[in-house]
Design an enzyme around this catalytic site. Structure first.
Site, short mmCIF file in Angstrom:
data_model
loop_
_atom_site.label_atom_id
_atom_site.label_comp_id
_atom_site.label_asym_id
_atom_site.label_seq_id
_atom_site.Cartn_x
_atom_site.Cartn_y
_atom_site.Cartn_z
N GLN A 118 44.27 -5.76 21.05
CA GLN A 118 43.96 -4.50 21.72
C GLN A 118 44.86 -3.43 21.13
OE1 GLN A 118 43.16 -3.85 26.16
NE2 GLN A 118 45.34 -3.44 25.98
N ASP A 152 32.39 16.57 32.28
CA ASP A 152 32.24 16.55 30.82
C ASP A 152 30.79 16.29 30.43
OD1 ASP A 152 32.98 15.93 27.95
OD2 ASP A 152 34.97 16.10 28.82
N ASP A 160 34.87 -1.62 27.97
CA ASP A 160 36.28 -1.26 28.07
C ASP A 160 36.53 -0.16 29.10
OD1 ASP A 160 38.81 -1.94 27.30
OD2 ASP A 160 38.82 -0.81 25.43
N HIS A 183 31.87 13.10 23.84
CA HIS A 183 33.10 13.77 24.26
C HIS A 183 33.65 13.17 25.55
CE1 HIS A 183 35.51 17.22 25.83
NE2 HIS A 183 35.78 17.41 24.56
N ASN A 196 42.43 -5.12 28.77
CA ASN A 196 41.72 -6.41 28.76
C ASN A 196 41.86 -7.16 27.45
OD1 ASN A 196 40.31 -4.68 27.18
ND2 ASN A 196 38.33 -4.98 28.17
N VAL A 200 40.68 -0.46 23.18
CA VAL A 200 41.90 0.31 23.37
C VAL A 200 42.35 0.16 24.82
CG1 VAL A 200 41.50 2.02 21.56
CG2 VAL A 200 40.50 2.37 23.82
N ALA A 303 41.78 26.83 32.43
CA ALA A 303 43.17 26.71 32.01
C ALA A 303 44.07 27.77 32.64
CB ALA A 303 43.25 26.81 30.48
N TYR A 305 43.91 29.21 35.55
CA TYR A 305 44.13 29.15 37.00
C TYR A 305 45.46 28.45 37.31
CZ TYR A 305 39.09 30.14 37.23
OH TYR A 305 37.85 30.69 37.09
N SER A 375 41.28 18.78 24.50
CA SER A 375 40.42 17.86 25.25
C SER A 375 41.01 16.46 25.28
CB SER A 375 39.03 17.76 24.61
OG SER A 375 38.19 18.78 25.04
CA LIG Z 1 40.92 -2.51 26.40
#
Ligand SMILES: [Ca+2]
Ligand SMILES: [Ca+2]
Ligand SMILES: [Ca+2]
Ligand SMILES: [Ca+2]
Length: 654
Positions: A118, A152, A160, A183, A196, A200, A303, A305, A375
């Protein structure tokens, strides 16, 4: 062990980049199998296999062809570019022969390359995720107990990611929240990819993810869709306590042009500001990307606020502090130096934290990919907010922000910050379970019967992971005694002392007196007894005096914290205005349209729209990684921040 694995992966990458085989010399993978250990079913068995490297300047293809005849072997992999040599099955005599060859630099045994179980993305590493006692990143799937909404392009359902639901405001089919653009899925992986052992791992591994789709499959959206999404979040209530929101944190890696408005937008008719304030008042932490204009975040909303946690982007190439990671990541037209403020990131006083945002590796609908942008920075903070809330569910958004800023570090190249307000770099390494504490009064002072002021030192002792704010007050005060604290609340990991000033009225009879020191932290209360003594003969009260004043209590306890509970969603703003799904998107993809561009031409795209303030866009860019500067040729694919290409108007809803 991890370092070893990384080395092997790098080696494997090098081999694959070196390419297969020079013409006429090599063989395909199938023949490699038969050339290996005889009839071995395992094609990656390194037994009897060797890598032969030539000295610099050798024509590897020609040299190998000559030696394969003379020494008697068959090379099945050739390296002719960065490395010159070949791989082959060799017996002991052949190895000895080649080692004696003047043109050969080395003959080394082949090795098996295990798949890395991983990948710990550099961003998660850089913010201390690996050592956080709340993230528990160890390859064992434990899952952070919190809910994060990702506003988004939707989220792809991947093995994953713990995606538990969503809502699509970009069409009139609410269940159509899957991600095509990529995105939202990339953001999701950084927030919560599952621990797991594959793919990643995110900042808050396995946290429950909600896909609030307010951008269409091309990455564009309308303000009305945005408000629709926030309205839906507001309507989600905790199943076990409907007075509380279901969602702990929201990630907003989207932006449109705009600026902060007073009173949550009341006077300016700023419905986005109003909606965000409602969510924050309800107890939900909102995290926003600073946006990618290399400008001031004050010109972008959400951003700008003050109610949100605004995140700028750090360029980090190695997942470590120290600025020694080199410049491996090309994006937005340049290589950034390790641990510096990312060249594309917005800055300014609205920024609250910085987090890794350049060449971040995360999930996408097809697998895994790198991307850059604020992002990618914001979801590190959204994941950290989920870690805070999982361990401390009673924290208000202001307390979450205070905690993340307190836990942060200035261990980055703050000289690269475009402004003079150096935001802390997100750091969850010290974020553990909720802590506990105790109090002790260290002094037993004396005062005469004439009264006066004495000081009692109060010692606060914390457990290892305790940093929460502890409010101090006094109770059970003897008559005529007042007590105040030099510091009304104590914050941070340190075991510190403060002074309680005890004001004793004239005329208290000699003796030993007690009062209680109370510390509270979100309903957890710890007490200690403080003692002082009154000495000397009692002073008879003057005839005209009735006695010590009564009714003077200790310091009044602080007013209870209240969280305004929303009574429902933002009504009357959306619903009917959600476009019909039969809308046919014929305009070009915008937001982060991928085009071919020269590296030196990443500049802003000129506005061509008619109403840029309505345009929402994701804040990312695909990148390329490389160990050397990108070629000047215009083959570098970068995403141009085509930030203003409005395609929709409110009139399109039909
Ligand atoms: Ca993973
Ligand atoms: Ca784990
Ligand atoms: Ca670094
Ligand atoms: Ca700054």
């Amino acid at each position: 062990m991890r370092r070893h694995a990384a080395t092997l992966v790098a080696a494997a990458l090098l081999l694959s980049l070196a390419g297969p085989v020079a013409a006429g010399v090599g063989a395909d993978r199938t023949s490699a199998t038969t050339a290996g250990a005889a009839a071995a079913p395992d094609s990656a068995d390194p037994e009897g296999r060797w890598i032969v490297l030539y000295k610099g300047g050798t024509d590897a293809a020609a040299a190998t062809e000559k030696r394969s005849v003379r020494v008697g072997f068959r090379a099945d992999r050739m390296f002719t570019h960065g490395i010159r040599g070949f791989a082959a099955a060799l017996n002991d005599d052949q190895v000895a022969d080649l080692r004696a060859d003047a043109a050969v630099a080395a003959v080394i045994p082949d090795e098996r390359v295990e798949p890395q179980a991983q990948i710990l993305p550099t961003g998660v590493s850089r913010i201390g995720g690996k050592v956080s006692q709340t993230a528990l990143i160890d390859g064992v799937d434990e899952r952070v107990d919190a809910d994060v909404a990702i506003v988004d392009t939707g989220i792809a359902k991947l093995a994953d990611l713990n995606v538990v639901g969503g809502y699509d405001c970009s069409s009139s089919t609410p269940s159509r929240w899957r991600d095509v653009h990529g995105h939202g899925t990339h953001v999701a992986g950084t927030i919560g990819a599952i621990d797991n052992g594959s793919g990643v791992v995110g900042v808050a591994p396995g946290v429950r993810l909600w896909a609030v789709k307010i951008l269409d499959d091309g990455g564009s959206g309308l303000l009305s869709w945005y408000v629709c999404g926030l309205d839906w979040i507001m309507a989600q209530r905790d199943p076990s306590d409907p007075s509380r929101p279901r969602i702990e944190a929201i990630n907003m890696s989207v932006a449109k042009w705009g600026s902060d408005t007073a009173d949550c937008g009341a006077g300016a008719g700023d419905i986005l500001h109003a909606a965000i304030c409602r969510l924050v008042d309800d107890g939900i932490t909102v995290v926003a990307a600073a946006a990618n204009d290399s400008g001031n975040a004050s010109e972008r909303v959400p951003a700008a606020y003050d109610e949100v946690i605004t995140v700028s982007a750090l360029a980090d190439s190695d997942g470590k502090p120290g600025a020694v990671g080199g410049n491996r990541c090309f994006s937005w037209g340049t290589y950034d130096n390790d641990d510096t403020f990312a060249n594309f990131s917005n800055y300014g006083a609205d920024v609250d934290l910085i987090a890794p945002g350049k060449c971040i590796y995360s999930t996408v609908p097809g697998g895994l990919a790198y991307s850059s942008g604020t992002s990618m920075a914001a979801p590190h903070v959204a994941g950290a907010a989920a870690l805070v809330k999982a361990a401390r569910p009673y924290f208000t958004p202001a307390e979450v922000k205070e905690a993340l800023q307190y836990l942060g570090t200035l261990d980055w190249k703050i000289t690269s910050d475009p402004d003079s307000v150096h935001e802390k770099l997100l750091d969850v390494s010290r974020l553990g379970p909720r802590g506990d504490f105790s109090l002790a009064a260290l002094d037993v002072p004396s005062v005469s019967t004439q009264g006066g002021v004495v000081n009692i030192t109060v010692q606060l002792t914390r457990s290892d992971t305790a940093f929460e704010r502890i409010a101090l007050r006094s109770a059970h005060l003897p008559p005529g005694v007042r007590a105040t604290f030099a510091t009304k609340s104590l914050y941070g990991f340190e075991d510190i002392t403060t002074v309680m000033k005890v004001d004793v009225a004239d005329g208290l009879a000699p003796g030993t007196y007690h009062l209680t020191v109370v510390g509270t932290e979100h309903g957890r209360q710890r007490e200690t007894t403080a003692t002082f003594q009154v000495t000397g003969a009692p002073v008879p009260p003057p005839p005209t005096r009735l006695g010590p004043p009564v009714g003077i209590a200790g310091e009044a306890p602080p007013p209870p914290r209240t969280v305004t509970t929303g009574s429902g969603g933002i009504r009357g703003l959306t619903g009917a205005s959600v476009p019909d799904p039969t809308y046919e998107g014929t305009a070009a993809v915008t937001g982060a349209s991928e085009v071919s561009t020269a590296p030196a031409q990443p500049g802003p795209v000129t506005s061509t729209g008619t109403d840029p303030s309505r345009q929402l866009e994701p804040l990312d860019q695909l990148n390329e990684l490389g160990g050397a500067p990108a070629p000047a040729a215009a083959t570098t694919r970068a995403r141009v921040p085509s930030r203003i290409v409005p395609r929709y108007t409110f009139a399109i809803a039909r």
